[in-house]
Design a protein around this motif. Sequence first.
Motif, PDB file in Angstrom:
ATOM      1  N   PRO A 207       0.840  -1.193   0.000  1.00 22.88           N
ATOM      2  CA  PRO A 207       0.000   0.000   0.000  1.00 22.88           C
ATOM      3  C   PRO A 207       0.881   1.252   0.000  1.00 22.88           C
ATOM      4  N   LEU A 208       0.403   2.277  -0.672  1.00 21.90           N
ATOM      5  CA  LEU A 208       1.154   3.513  -0.776  1.00 21.90           C
ATOM      6  C   LEU A 208       0.969   4.352   0.477  1.00 21.90           C
ATOM      7  N   ASP A 209       1.883   5.282   0.657  1.00 26.36           N
ATOM      8  CA  ASP A 209       1.729   6.247   1.747  1.00 26.36           C
ATOM      9  C   ASP A 209       0.452   7.038   1.507  1.00 26.36           C
ATOM     10  N   PRO A 210      -0.183   7.518   2.518  1.00 25.22           N
ATOM     11  CA  PRO A 210      -1.401   8.315   2.323  1.00 25.22           C
ATOM     12  C   PRO A 210      -1.157   9.563   1.479  1.00 25.22           C
ATOM     13  N   SER A 211      -0.021  10.227   1.618  1.00 22.80           N
ATOM     14  CA  SER A 211       0.243  11.436   0.818  1.00 22.80           C
ATOM     15  C   SER A 211       0.449  11.070  -0.658  1.00 22.80           C
ATOM     16  N   VAL A 212       1.131   9.978  -0.938  1.00 24.16           N
ATOM     17  CA  VAL A 212       1.344   9.532  -2.315  1.00 24.16           C
ATOM     18  C   VAL A 212       0.021   9.069  -2.923  1.00 24.16           C
ATOM     19  N   GLU A 213      -0.817   8.430  -2.120  1.00 21.74           N
ATOM     20  CA  GLU A 213      -2.130   7.984  -2.598  1.00 21.74           C
ATOM     21  C   GLU A 213      -3.003   9.183  -2.977  1.00 21.74           C
ATOM     22  N   ARG A 214      -2.943  10.266  -2.183  1.00 16.49           N
ATOM     23  CA  ARG A 214      -3.697  11.474  -2.507  1.00 16.49           C
ATOM     24  C   ARG A 214      -3.226  12.069  -3.840  1.00 16.49           C
TER      25      ARG A 214
ATOM     26  N   ARG B  51      -7.860  11.850 -11.373  1.00 20.32           N
ATOM     27  CA  ARG B  51      -8.995  12.749 -11.574  1.00 20.32           C
ATOM     28  C   ARG B  51      -8.668  13.789 -12.653  1.00 20.32           C
ATOM     29  N   PHE B  52      -7.455  14.345 -12.610  1.00 23.03           N
ATOM     30  CA  PHE B  52      -6.998  15.297 -13.616  1.00 23.03           C
ATOM     31  C   PHE B  52      -7.009  14.653 -15.004  1.00 23.03           C
ATOM     32  N   PHE B  53      -6.533  13.441 -15.111  1.00 19.70           N
ATOM     33  CA  PHE B  53      -6.498  12.708 -16.368  1.00 19.70           C
ATOM     34  C   PHE B  53      -7.902  12.490 -16.917  1.00 19.70           C
ATOM     35  N   ILE B  54      -8.836  12.075 -16.091  1.00 18.97           N
ATOM     36  CA  ILE B  54     -10.212  11.809 -16.517  1.00 18.97           C
ATOM     37  C   ILE B  54     -10.907  13.103 -16.960  1.00 18.97           C
TER      38      ILE B  54
END
Length: 126
Positions: A12-19, A26-29
């Motif tokens: 699992p990624l760090d919470p900051s990296v996940e954000r 979201r930017f891509f979509i």
Amino acid sequence: MSRPAIEEEDKPLDPSVERVRRKLVRFFIINLGLLFIALMAVIGGVVYKSRTAAPVASVTGGEIDVPAGSQLTGDIILPAGAKIASQTLSGNRISIDAELADGSHTIFVYDITQRRLIGQFAVKAQ
């Protein structure tokens, strides 16, 4: 040589990296959606223009009405001593490049349907 072991499960990624990853997704979509909408607008505009555009009137070279079985006749009067160097026919107009008696060149433009001289241009060197 030995290969490095491939981990079966992703950590699992760090919470900051996940954000940051979520913001990028979201930017891509959003950008893909806007690009798709813009592309549809352009295609819609092209289709609209092609359906509502007035047909282009073509200019035909045969605008001269000649009854069947007859021919056009007429006189093209050039100055005395003039020699025709070349001629060009375009639609209902004829252009005659003539060498005059004094050695100068002049271009005469005649309208065949109206049977009259519509232009005379002296050709001069600078």
